[in-house]
Design a protein around this motif. Structure first.
Motif, short mmCIF file in Angstrom:
data_model
loop_
_atom_site.label_atom_id
_atom_site.label_comp_id
_atom_site.label_asym_id
_atom_site.label_seq_id
_atom_site.Cartn_x
_atom_site.Cartn_y
_atom_site.Cartn_z
N ILE A 165 0.85 -1.19 0.00
CA ILE A 165 0.00 0.00 0.00
C ILE A 165 0.88 1.23 0.00
O ILE A 165 2.05 1.18 0.39
N THR A 166 0.33 2.36 -0.41
CA THR A 166 1.08 3.62 -0.39
C THR A 166 1.03 4.23 1.01
O THR A 166 0.20 3.87 1.84
N ILE A 167 1.91 5.19 1.23
CA ILE A 167 1.91 5.88 2.52
C ILE A 167 0.60 6.62 2.72
O ILE A 167 0.07 6.69 3.84
N ASN A 168 0.02 7.19 1.66
CA ASN A 168 -1.26 7.89 1.77
C ASN A 168 -2.37 6.94 2.21
O ASN A 168 -3.22 7.31 3.03
N GLU A 173 -5.74 4.99 7.14
CA GLU A 173 -6.15 3.91 8.02
C GLU A 173 -5.32 3.84 9.31
O GLU A 173 -5.37 2.85 10.03
N ALA A 174 -4.56 4.89 9.59
CA ALA A 174 -3.60 4.86 10.70
C ALA A 174 -4.25 4.51 12.04
O ALA A 174 -3.62 3.86 12.88
N GLN A 175 -5.49 4.91 12.25
CA GLN A 175 -6.15 4.66 13.52
C GLN A 175 -6.51 3.19 13.73
O GLN A 175 -6.68 2.74 14.87
N ILE A 176 -6.61 2.45 12.64
CA ILE A 176 -7.04 1.04 12.76
C ILE A 176 -6.01 0.05 12.22
O ILE A 176 -6.22 -1.16 12.31
N GLN A 181 16.52 8.56 14.94
CA GLN A 181 16.83 9.66 14.02
C GLN A 181 15.55 10.23 13.42
O GLN A 181 15.42 11.45 13.24
N GLY A 182 14.60 9.38 13.11
CA GLY A 182 13.34 9.86 12.55
C GLY A 182 12.43 8.69 12.23
O GLY A 182 12.87 7.70 11.65
N HIS A 183 11.17 8.81 12.65
CA HIS A 183 10.22 7.73 12.37
C HIS A 183 8.83 8.31 12.11
O HIS A 183 8.56 9.48 12.39
N ILE A 184 7.97 7.49 11.57
CA ILE A 184 6.60 7.89 11.31
C ILE A 184 5.85 7.95 12.64
O ILE A 184 5.91 6.98 13.41
N PRO A 185 5.18 9.05 12.95
CA PRO A 185 4.43 9.12 14.22
C PRO A 185 3.44 7.96 14.34
O PRO A 185 2.71 7.65 13.41
N GLY A 186 3.48 7.31 15.49
CA GLY A 186 2.58 6.18 15.74
C GLY A 186 3.19 4.84 15.44
O GLY A 186 2.67 3.81 15.87
#
Length: 344
Positions: free
Chosen positions: A5-8, A13-16, A30-35
């Motif tokens: 799947i794409t990042i978008n 669907e980040a909540q589920i 150094q850096g990560h995607i929140p959550g």
């Protein structure tokens, strides 16, 4: 079952859909995607070993070494992911969506997970983040001299449903030589940008987006240039608060801090504060005369604020008298003042 799947798609669907980052702890810090939750396939040292083998020997040798290093860990990886996603539906990513996320996805799929890998990995999130900074926002900047209560008013506005982003909270710095409050640790520049982009995604373009007047650098972190440029050309509401109230506010916020921290922070701005004022401020700190210390420091900070204000486009700065203490009342004044701009 494994799908890409794409990042978008994942953001929607980040909540589920729990997200696992299989990069090393150092990469994650150094850096990560929140959550995202870090389930590192390799330790920092193991990653270096595999990389060296890839460059000096071959791709195949690096893959074999990778399997040797992770062999005993797979059961642990699966147990961790079961805790993260008890429903066995999970997303996985690495740096570019390559072998590390592919290997984790294969193992989880074999166990029965519904696995989604992020196309382009973490790099795709970084590209997405930069696009958020380049969007156009209806920005309104809240200004005022040090101690005017800008941050508290913004926090109150957010509770009232206004679109607000607290840049100092994201940067973990109060925007002065004393800005760490002797306890806050700033995130990396990369993580500051990641977190800022994550909040910007929820900001609608039409309603006002309220931001505090800041230098481009907040401590050691920099506001992305494209967003900063929008802030500099936006209308600024300059809160006018009495000196006595500002001193009282700063005394409450900074007066209890460690004297050594305050003295060291004051010494760092000695060139701008001036030798006599620096000596007076440090002496006041050592003698417990916090009121005197704050008044001396304000001479410098007020001068710097006026200089920054003068660099804004003419006609973009509007003064508003506020108490600096009664947030509900100050909010009502600000709302009424702001509505006047939209009245024909």
């Amino acid at each position: 079952m494994t799908q890409t799947i794409t990042i978008n798609h994942w953001i929607q669907e980040a909540q589920i859909l729990p997200l696992v980052d299989v990069r090393t702890p150092a990469e994650f810090t150094q850096g990560h995607i929140p959550g995202a939750v870090n389930v590192p396939l390799f330790s920092n040292e193991e990653r270096a070993q595999v990389g060296t083998t890839y460059k000096q020997v071959s791709r195949e040798a690096a893959i074999l070494l990778g399997f040797e290093l992770t062999g005993p860990k797979w059961a642990g990886f699966i147990r961790q992911c079961l805790q993260i996603a008890p429903g066995k539906r999970i997303a996985v990513h690495c740096w570019r969506g390559g072998m590390r996320s592919g290997a984790m996805a294969w193992a989880l799929g074999l166990y029965g997970f519904e696995v989604y890998t992020i196309t382009g990995g973490y790099k795709s999130y970084r590209r997405w983040a930069h696009r958020q900074f380049e969007r156009s926002y209806n920005i309104r900047v809240l200004g005022g001299m040090t101690g005017s209560g800008k941050t508290r008013l913004l926090q109150y506005m957010k509770k009232q449903g206004q679109q607000v982003i607290d840049l100092e909270e994201l940067a973990q710095h109060q925007g002065s030589s004393y800005g760490t409050m002797n306890k806050m640790v700033q995130p990396t520049q990369e993580q500051f940008e990641n977190d800022l982009a994550w909040q910007l995604k929820d900001m609608h373009p039409e309603p006002l987006l309220w931001l505090e007047d800041e230098c481009q650098k907040i401590g050691k972190r920099s506001i992305p240039l494209s967003l900063w440029q929008q802030m500099r050309t936006a209308l600024l509401i300059d809160l006018q608060v009495s000196l006595e109230q500002r001193v009282a506010t700063l005394l409450r916020d900074y007066g209890h801090l460690d004297p050594d921290f305050l003295a060291e922070s004051t010494e760092r701005i000695h060139k701008r504060l001036g030798p006599l004022q620096t000596k007076q401020a440090v002496a006041a700190i050592r003698e417990g005369r916090m009121n005197d210390f704050i008044r001396v420091a304000l001479v410098y900070y007020d001068k710097a604020y006026r200089k920054g204000l003068a660099m804004r486009p003419p006609g973009n700065v509007f003064e508003l008298q506020t108490s600096g203490e009664d947030m509900p009342a100050d909010y009502q004044r600000l709302v009424a003042f702001t509505e006047a701009f939209s009245t024909p």
